[in-house]
Scaffold this motif. Structure first.
Motif, short mmCIF file in Angstrom:
data_model
loop_
_atom_site.label_atom_id
_atom_site.label_comp_id
_atom_site.label_asym_id
_atom_site.label_seq_id
_atom_site.Cartn_x
_atom_site.Cartn_y
_atom_site.Cartn_z
N THR A 168 0.84 -1.19 0.00
CA THR A 168 0.00 0.00 0.00
C THR A 168 0.88 1.25 0.00
O THR A 168 2.01 1.21 0.46
N VAL A 169 0.34 2.33 -0.53
CA VAL A 169 1.07 3.59 -0.53
C VAL A 169 0.70 4.40 0.71
O VAL A 169 1.57 4.93 1.39
N ASP A 170 -0.58 4.45 1.04
CA ASP A 170 -1.04 5.21 2.20
C ASP A 170 -2.39 4.67 2.63
O ASP A 170 -3.40 4.99 2.04
N GLY A 171 -2.41 3.82 3.63
CA GLY A 171 -3.66 3.25 4.10
C GLY A 171 -4.00 1.95 3.39
O GLY A 171 -3.30 1.52 2.48
N PRO A 172 -5.08 1.30 3.80
CA PRO A 172 -5.45 0.00 3.24
C PRO A 172 -5.92 0.12 1.79
O PRO A 172 -6.33 1.19 1.35
N VAL A 173 -5.85 -1.01 1.08
CA VAL A 173 -6.26 -1.06 -0.32
C VAL A 173 -7.27 -2.20 -0.49
O VAL A 173 -7.08 -3.30 0.02
N THR A 174 -8.33 -1.91 -1.21
CA THR A 174 -9.30 -2.91 -1.63
C THR A 174 -9.20 -3.04 -3.13
O THR A 174 -9.16 -2.04 -3.84
N SER A 175 -9.13 -4.28 -3.62
CA SER A 175 -8.99 -4.49 -5.05
C SER A 175 -9.61 -5.82 -5.47
O SER A 175 -9.90 -6.68 -4.64
N VAL A 176 -9.79 -5.96 -6.76
CA VAL A 176 -10.21 -7.21 -7.36
C VAL A 176 -8.98 -7.80 -8.04
O VAL A 176 -8.29 -7.11 -8.80
N LEU A 177 -8.67 -9.04 -7.72
CA LEU A 177 -7.54 -9.74 -8.33
C LEU A 177 -8.09 -10.87 -9.18
O LEU A 177 -8.89 -11.67 -8.72
N LEU A 178 -7.66 -10.91 -10.44
CA LEU A 178 -7.97 -12.03 -11.31
C LEU A 178 -6.66 -12.74 -11.60
O LEU A 178 -5.69 -12.11 -12.00
N LEU A 179 -6.64 -14.05 -11.37
CA LEU A 179 -5.50 -14.86 -11.78
C LEU A 179 -5.93 -15.64 -12.99
O LEU A 179 -6.92 -16.37 -12.95
N GLU A 180 -5.20 -15.48 -14.08
CA GLU A 180 -5.53 -16.12 -15.35
C GLU A 180 -4.48 -17.17 -15.67
O GLU A 180 -3.29 -16.88 -15.65
N TYR A 181 -4.94 -18.39 -15.94
CA TYR A 181 -4.04 -19.48 -16.29
C TYR A 181 -4.42 -20.01 -17.67
O TYR A 181 -5.58 -20.35 -17.88
N ALA A 182 -3.45 -20.11 -18.57
CA ALA A 182 -3.70 -20.79 -19.84
C ALA A 182 -3.70 -22.28 -19.56
O ALA A 182 -3.13 -22.74 -18.57
#
Length: 193
Positions: A168-182
């Motif tokens: 994080t840069v400043d404070g907590p972060v909420t995100s969507v993570l997609l892991l893509e596998y061929a």
């Protein structure tokens, strides 16, 4: 992970994948660096794995993380309540796998990702490609020597095979993570540090 049901899904999937690979519990312990006793607990549904453990097993067994963590849906409509999903935690990141999508030649895993301030999540690399969409906060993500800084509404994608960080840069972060596998895109020895 926390719920008994999720532990049973991991237990069944881990045992089935290990046996399909023709690997003993001792051999999986040797290859993964995870104690045989820990693996035995996981296969009996009694363990409480971390992000590190699940990603290490994924890399060692050469399968997407979702192969270990998800049960096959039995209906056409899939509703996932965030409060019902188990959390995989590390020193800096909490992940909740919301869905696995099996596309023609690709598997995509959808995660709710929370990054805590004050720590750096490091990965030595793992199969696939990462896609990150930040919804709150500012995140440094990508190669340790030149990470990208992304804020609310920003998206970044990069090959996951090499070392990368989440911070994080400043404070907590909420995100969507997609892991893509061929298809067939899984290599041994991948894990989070």
């Amino acid at each position: 992970m926390q719920s008994k049901q999720a532990g049973q899904v991991l237990a069944a999937n881990l045992r089935a994948i290990r046996e399909q690979a023709g690997m003993s519990l001792s051999e999986l312990a040797r290859r993964s660096g995870i104690a045989k006793g820990t693996l035995s607990q996981l296969e009996s549904g009694q363990g409480n794995p971390t992000i590190d453990t699940v990603f290490t097993l994924s890399g060692t067994l050469g399968v997407p993380v979702s192969d270990l963590l998800t049960a096959t849906p039995r209906t056409e409509v899939v509703l996932v309540r965030g409060a019902d999903v188990d959390v995989l935690s590390s020193n800096a990141v909490d992940l909740r796998m919301l869905r696995r999508l099996d596309l023609t030649a690709t598997v995509v895993e959808v995660y709710d990702q929370r990054v805590r301030p004050g720590e750096v999540q490091r990965s030595t690399g793992h199969p696939g490609r990462e896609h990150v969409l930040v919804t709150e906060g500012v995140l440094r993500v990508g190669p340790p020597e030149a990470p990208y800084e992304v804020g609310p509404g920003d998206y970044v994608s990069f090959p996951a095979a090499g070392p990368h960080i989440y911070e994080t840069v400043d404070g907590p972060v909420t995100s969507v993570l997609l892991l893509e596998y061929a298809a067939g895109d899984a290599r041994p020895h991948a894990h989070w540090d």
